[in-house]
Design an enzyme around this catalytic site. Structure first.
Site, PDB file in Angstrom:
ATOM      1  N   ASP A   9      15.608   9.254  32.567  1.00 51.60           N
ATOM      2  CA  ASP A   9      16.681  10.235  32.458  1.00 51.60           C
ATOM      3  C   ASP A   9      16.704  10.780  31.022  1.00 51.60           C
ATOM      4  O   ASP A   9      16.188  10.144  30.097  1.00 51.60           O
ATOM      5  CB  ASP A   9      18.005   9.553  32.806  1.00 51.60           C
ATOM      6  CG  ASP A   9      19.206  10.418  32.500  1.00 51.60           C
ATOM      7  OD1 ASP A   9      19.273  11.541  33.024  1.00 51.60           O
ATOM      8  OD2 ASP A   9      20.066   9.970  31.710  1.00 51.60           O
ATOM      9  N   THR A  43      15.719  14.362  35.453  1.00 54.13           N
ATOM     10  CA  THR A  43      16.977  14.853  34.903  1.00 54.13           C
ATOM     11  C   THR A  43      17.732  15.754  35.873  1.00 54.13           C
ATOM     12  O   THR A  43      17.151  16.293  36.817  1.00 54.13           O
ATOM     13  CB  THR A  43      16.694  15.635  33.597  1.00 54.13           C
ATOM     14  OG1 THR A  43      17.901  16.172  33.084  1.00 54.13           O
ATOM     15  CG2 THR A  43      15.712  16.773  33.849  1.00 54.13           C
ATOM     16  N   GLY A  44      19.016  15.916  35.601  1.00 57.67           N
ATOM     17  CA  GLY A  44      19.798  16.879  36.361  1.00 57.67           C
ATOM     18  C   GLY A  44      19.606  18.287  35.832  1.00 57.67           C
ATOM     19  O   GLY A  44      19.997  19.255  36.475  1.00 57.67           O
ATOM     20  N   LYS A 197      17.184  11.618  42.631  1.00 54.99           N
ATOM     21  CA  LYS A 197      16.144  11.147  41.720  1.00 54.99           C
ATOM     22  C   LYS A 197      15.317  10.040  42.376  1.00 54.99           C
ATOM     23  O   LYS A 197      14.110   9.937  42.145  1.00 54.99           O
ATOM     24  CB  LYS A 197      16.765  10.639  40.414  1.00 54.99           C
ATOM     25  CG  LYS A 197      17.350  11.728  39.534  1.00 54.99           C
ATOM     26  CD  LYS A 197      17.804  11.175  38.187  1.00 54.99           C
ATOM     27  CE  LYS A 197      18.387  12.262  37.296  1.00 54.99           C
ATOM     28  NZ  LYS A 197      18.766  11.747  35.963  1.00 54.99           N
ATOM     29  N   ASP A 220      21.389   5.971  32.779  1.00 53.39           N
ATOM     30  CA  ASP A 220      22.701   5.532  32.293  1.00 53.39           C
ATOM     31  C   ASP A 220      23.865   5.962  33.179  1.00 53.39           C
ATOM     32  O   ASP A 220      24.928   5.344  33.129  1.00 53.39           O
ATOM     33  CB  ASP A 220      22.937   6.087  30.890  1.00 53.39           C
ATOM     34  CG  ASP A 220      23.208   7.586  30.900  1.00 53.39           C
ATOM     35  OD1 ASP A 220      24.290   8.002  30.462  1.00 53.39           O
ATOM     36  OD2 ASP A 220      22.341   8.352  31.358  1.00 53.39           O
ATOM     37  N   ASN A 223      24.266   9.497  38.540  1.00 53.65           N
ATOM     38  CA  ASN A 223      23.226  10.301  39.189  1.00 53.65           C
ATOM     39  C   ASN A 223      21.846   9.676  39.017  1.00 53.65           C
ATOM     40  O   ASN A 223      20.868  10.155  39.590  1.00 53.65           O
ATOM     41  CB  ASN A 223      23.228  11.738  38.649  1.00 53.65           C
ATOM     42  CG  ASN A 223      22.943  11.821  37.161  1.00 53.65           C
ATOM     43  OD1 ASN A 223      23.455  11.030  36.374  1.00 53.65           O
ATOM     44  ND2 ASN A 223      22.141  12.787  36.762  1.00 53.65           N
TER      45      ASN A 223
END
Length: 271
Positions: A9, A43-44, A197, A220, A223
């Site tokens: 992430d 990642t978002g 993810k 962390d 998501n």
């Protein structure tokens, strides 16, 4: 365990609170890549918000991959070729926009090129997101949001306390039809049900001929849960949410203390 694929992430994990990658993290990633381990940012963020980090870490070469939009898109970084894509339909957009209006919460939609909002008073969190991921923002009425717009994800964005109240009011049926994840105290993301993810990690691992047991995921926030749960080793950052810590195999240092480097050194480079 011989780890061959590591998904990492970005916000709260790869980078510090000052949005930099520490030298220890850079060295650990470079060493792992030299040893043939696939290092993949998950990642978002949309791709424009990741490009600089890919370049900084030398993860933009042939054979490198990236997972964006919280698993909505998996692609090769050098060519842009898409391995998997899970977006939202125009009908999804209309339904979610209507729900946002009923709940009186700010909403924006993201395509590969732009962030769109139908809120005349644009949320400061939308502005923050645009700055963070380096994408332009456009105000569009619902009628101007045409079917040709390829929306990858949508986000409820608002003050944390109010957003928590909104999330509690989202009809339960939406959990059955969409993947709903809170990526920060002020972001609540609505994705295609197949987008996560974890699903992206497994799809990429299968494409590369790598077993799930040979993967490691570091994150962390909530998501990141799906990839933490499916990876052979799920690593929670020292600053991770309680849910991520509970789901993880191990915990490392926080993002400001090069936790990613510690995890790679402990579980990938040490045989």
């Amino acid at each position: 365990m011989n780890i061959k694929l590591v998904t990492i992430d970005i916000d709260g994990t790869l980078i510090t609170d000052n949005h930099v990658i520490t030298e220890d993290v850079k060295r650990a990633i470079a060493t792992a890549k030299e040893q043939g381990v696939k290092i993949v940012l998950a990642t978002g963020r949309p791709l424009p918000g990741v490009v600089d980090y890919l370049k900084e870490l030398n993860l933009n070469e042939v054979g490198d991959y990236v997972i964006t939009y919280n698993g909505g898109l998996v692609q090769e970084t050098a060519t842009g070729k898409e391995l998997a894509r899970f977006g939202l339909t125009h009908e999804d957009y209309l339904e979610i926009d209507l729900l946002a209006r009923k709940l009186n919460v700010h909403l924006h939609s993201i395509t590969n090129e732009r962030i769109y909002t139908s809120n005349r008073d644009i949320s400061p969190y939308t502005v923050h997101e645009a700055y963070l991921v380096k994408m332009p923002v456009s105000y569009r009425t619902q009628e101007e949001m045409t079917k040709d717009l390829d929306i990858v994800k949508m986000m409820f964005i608002d003050d944390p306390e109010f957003l928590s109240e909104v999330i509690a009011k989202v009809p339960k049926e939406y959990n059955e039809r969409y993947n709903l994840v809170q990526s920060s105290p002020f972001y609540y993301e609505i994705l295609n049900k197949k987008a996560s993810k974890g699903a992206a990690l497994l799809a990429l691992a299968e494409h590369l001929g790598i077993q799930a047991s040979e993967t490691m995921a570091i994150g962390d926030a909530d998501n990141d849960l799906s990839m933490i749960e499916v990876a052979g080793i799920g690593v929670a950052m020292g600053n991770a949410t309680e849910n991520v810590v509970k789901a993880s195999t191990v915990q490392t240092a926080c993002n400001n203390e090069s936790g990613v480097a510690r995890a790679i050194e402990d579980y990938v480079l040490k045989k």
